[in-house]
Design a protein around this motif. Structure first.
Motif, PDB file in Angstrom:
ATOM      1  N   UNK A 154       0.792  -1.121   0.122  1.00 46.24           N
ATOM      2  CA  UNK A 154      -0.128   0.009  -0.068  1.00 46.24           C
ATOM      3  C   UNK A 154       0.785   1.255   0.078  1.00 46.24           C
ATOM      4  N   UNK A 157       2.525   1.547  -3.293  1.00 49.18           N
ATOM      5  CA  UNK A 157       1.615   2.071  -4.368  1.00 49.18           C
ATOM      6  C   UNK A 157       1.072   3.726  -4.169  1.00 49.18           C
ATOM      7  N   UNK A 158       0.982   4.092  -2.982  1.00 47.78           N
ATOM      8  CA  UNK A 158       0.716   5.245  -2.417  1.00 47.78           C
ATOM      9  C   UNK A 158       2.020   6.267  -3.111  1.00 47.78           C
ATOM     10  N   UNK A 159       3.345   5.762  -3.116  1.00 48.32           N
ATOM     11  CA  UNK A 159       4.102   6.698  -3.783  1.00 48.32           C
ATOM     12  C   UNK A 159       4.198   6.603  -5.191  1.00 48.32           C
ATOM     13  N   UNK A 160       3.925   5.327  -5.725  1.00 45.84           N
ATOM     14  CA  UNK A 160       3.932   5.457  -6.957  1.00 45.84           C
ATOM     15  C   UNK A 160       2.720   6.628  -7.669  1.00 45.84           C
TER      16      UNK A 160
ATOM     17  N   UNK B  74      -0.141  10.765 -13.335  1.00 50.38           N
ATOM     18  CA  UNK B  74      -0.289  10.297 -12.106  1.00 50.38           C
ATOM     19  C   UNK B  74      -0.028  11.833 -11.196  1.00 50.38           C
ATOM     20  N   UNK B  81      -5.370   7.225  -1.422  1.00 51.79           N
ATOM     21  CA  UNK B  81      -5.778   5.852  -1.175  1.00 51.79           C
ATOM     22  C   UNK B  81      -6.893   5.662  -0.277  1.00 51.79           C
ATOM     23  N   UNK B 141      -1.026  15.585   0.732  1.00 53.34           N
ATOM     24  CA  UNK B 141       0.243  15.043  -0.174  1.00 53.34           C
ATOM     25  C   UNK B 141      -0.155  15.083  -1.471  1.00 53.34           C
TER      26      UNK B 141
END
Lengths: 258, 208
Positions: A154, A157-160, B74, B81, B141
């Motif tokens: 997780x 993926x959050x960094x990607x 992106x 998330x 962020x």
């Protein structure tokens, strides 16, 4: 009998301690008697076979056979490390490169420094120690990398999702995996001589070397090992981590939705 | 810039999660609602190419998302998330991460304010925040990159009612002040009605 001449009778005598291990297992009902017996038998067969091969190589006095044996060690080490790091995709070639690099750099260094002559009786045992340690460190580092990718999917993926490349997203994982791969050897080096004498020093003493010479030889090997092992672990990871990602900087195994 | 999914099929773990789905998500506030396991999160992750479909096409602004540089996409289409996933370090380090990766300066105080956090949060340890605070830092962020669109995956599922209401107010405020479009995924039908101009429902990977 000199320290380096051991007959079959002496080997048979040492079986008394194998019997102790079997006895402990029977006493505690650990049910390991079969495995202990198999391990002792396998060790006898494997080491005897390796001993014959090494004797042939020593007698032939040809470096091409030495390199062939070292190549076999690298291949077996690669297959063993890959088996231990099963969760890591595409690990065979990176491990082969990593172990080859570790072996070549260490043996090259000790020959270049004049510690050894490039002869079979030095290259084979030292090569074996280096490849064995590099194999373990690489497998540990890759296993840790695989575990970290799964556990921190997780976060990765959050960094990607912030526009990071796969390399940027994997950076902290590589760091922690490298530490896992190297810490055992570092700890072993720190405590060497305090609890147990290391292998090369023991072999040298048994062969009749002076303690000072045995110690210096061991130090050269230990220092070379630190470098070789770190090189192997980093190489294995650097050539492998990208396999967890697609070319479009996506995790191949994305985290499950919650 | 609207999104369009054309006959999209997506599989995960051998299971078909989206099954020939076609939908247009216009500028503004769209919501994809549905029960757990209906494919909502997967749909969201197709929009910024955290995943690619097994069949069909995903378009953004009329062009296939695969034709764009994925990192630029992106940064323009930011994802928040469902669960917080902050990195070790301070709140400021986390908020500045996206701009730093893009080689841009980061306006951390602005991002924190937009996310409804006081600027003093910047120096706090990201590992010592409440879930609600972490969720807002995740929002900050994403906002630090000044995205054109925000993708929000169940933004309030981990929050109590008061925190949920506060986050919803923040999202409505962002739309009003910045003209920010968002695609929201939620299982909360009430939230869908409160926040979105258009609501699409999916069940078993298809539009209901």
């Amino acid at each position: 009998m000199s320290g380096s001449e051991v007959g079959l009778a002496e080997v048979a005598g040492a079986l008394a301690l194998v019997a102790v291990a079997i006895g402990v297992s029977v006493w505690e009902r650990a049910r390991l008697e079969g495995e202990i017996a198999v391990a002792a038998a396998r060790a006898f067969v494997q080491l005897t076979a390796v001993g014959f091969v090494i004797e042939l190589i020593f007698e032939s006095d040809r470096l091409v056979f030495v390199f062939a044996l070292i190549a076999v060690m690298v291949l077996v080490g690669t297959l063993t490390a890959r088996h231990r790091a099963r969760g890591v995709p595409g690990a065979f070639w990176p491990l082969l490169v990593a172990l080859s690099l570790a072996g070549a750099s260490t043996l090259g260094l000790v020959v270049a420094l004049g510690v050894f002559e490039p002869e079979a009786r030095f290259l084979v045992p030292v090569g074996g120690i280096v490849i064995g340690n590099a194999m373990t460190a690489s497998a540990v580092a890759l296993n840790r990398l695989g575990d970290e990718v799964a556990a921190r999917a997780r976060e990765i993926e959050a960094t990607l999702a912030l526009g990071a490349t796969a390399t940027e997203a994997a950076r902290t994982l590589i760091r922690s995996s490298l530490r896992s791969g190297m810490i055992p050897l570092i700890d072993q080096t720190k405590t060497t001589g305090l609890v147990a004498f290391p292998g090369i020093m023991v072999g040298s003493l048994l062969a009749g070397a002076e303690p000072v010479d045995a110690v210096r030889l061991q130090l050269v090997i230990l220092y070379a090992l630190l470098g070789a092992v770190s090189l192997a672990a980093l190489t294995a990871m650097a050539l492998t981590y990208r396999n967890f990602f697609t070319p479009a900087h996506q995790l191949r195994e994305p985290p499950e939705p919650q | 810039m609207p999104f369009e999914l054309r006959d999209v099929t997506a599989r995960r773990g051998g299971r078909t999660v989206l099954d020939g789905l076609s939908v247009r998500l216009a500028d503004g506030a769209s919501c994809v609602a549905g029960p757990s396991g209906s494919g909502k999160s997967t749909l969201l992750r197709l929009l910024n190419r955290l995943m690619d479909p097994d069949a069909g096409a995903v378009l953004y602004g009329g062009a296939d998302v695969r034709e764009r540089d994925v990192l630029d996409l992106r940064r323009e289409v930011g994802l928040v998330p469902q669960l917080p996933a902050l990195r070790e370090g301070s709140v400021a380090e986390n908020v500045a991460l996206g701009p730093r990766l893009a080689g841009r300066p980061a306006d951390v105080p602005r991002a924190l304010r937009l996310a409804g956090l006081d600027e003093s949060f910047a120096e706090r340890d990201a590992g010592r925040l409440s879930v609600g605070e972490q969720q807002r830092v995740m929002l900050a962020r994403a906002l630090a990159l000044e995205p054109r669109v925000l993708l929000l995956d169940e933004p309030t599922s981990a929050l109590d009612v008061a925190s949920r209401d506060a986050v919803e107010a923040t999202l409505l405020d962002l739309r009003r002040r910045l003209g920010l479009s968002y695609v929201l995924v939620t299982h909360d039908e009430g939230q869908a009605q409160r926040l979105a101009d258009e609501v699409f429902r999916i069940e078993d990977g298809r539009l209901a």
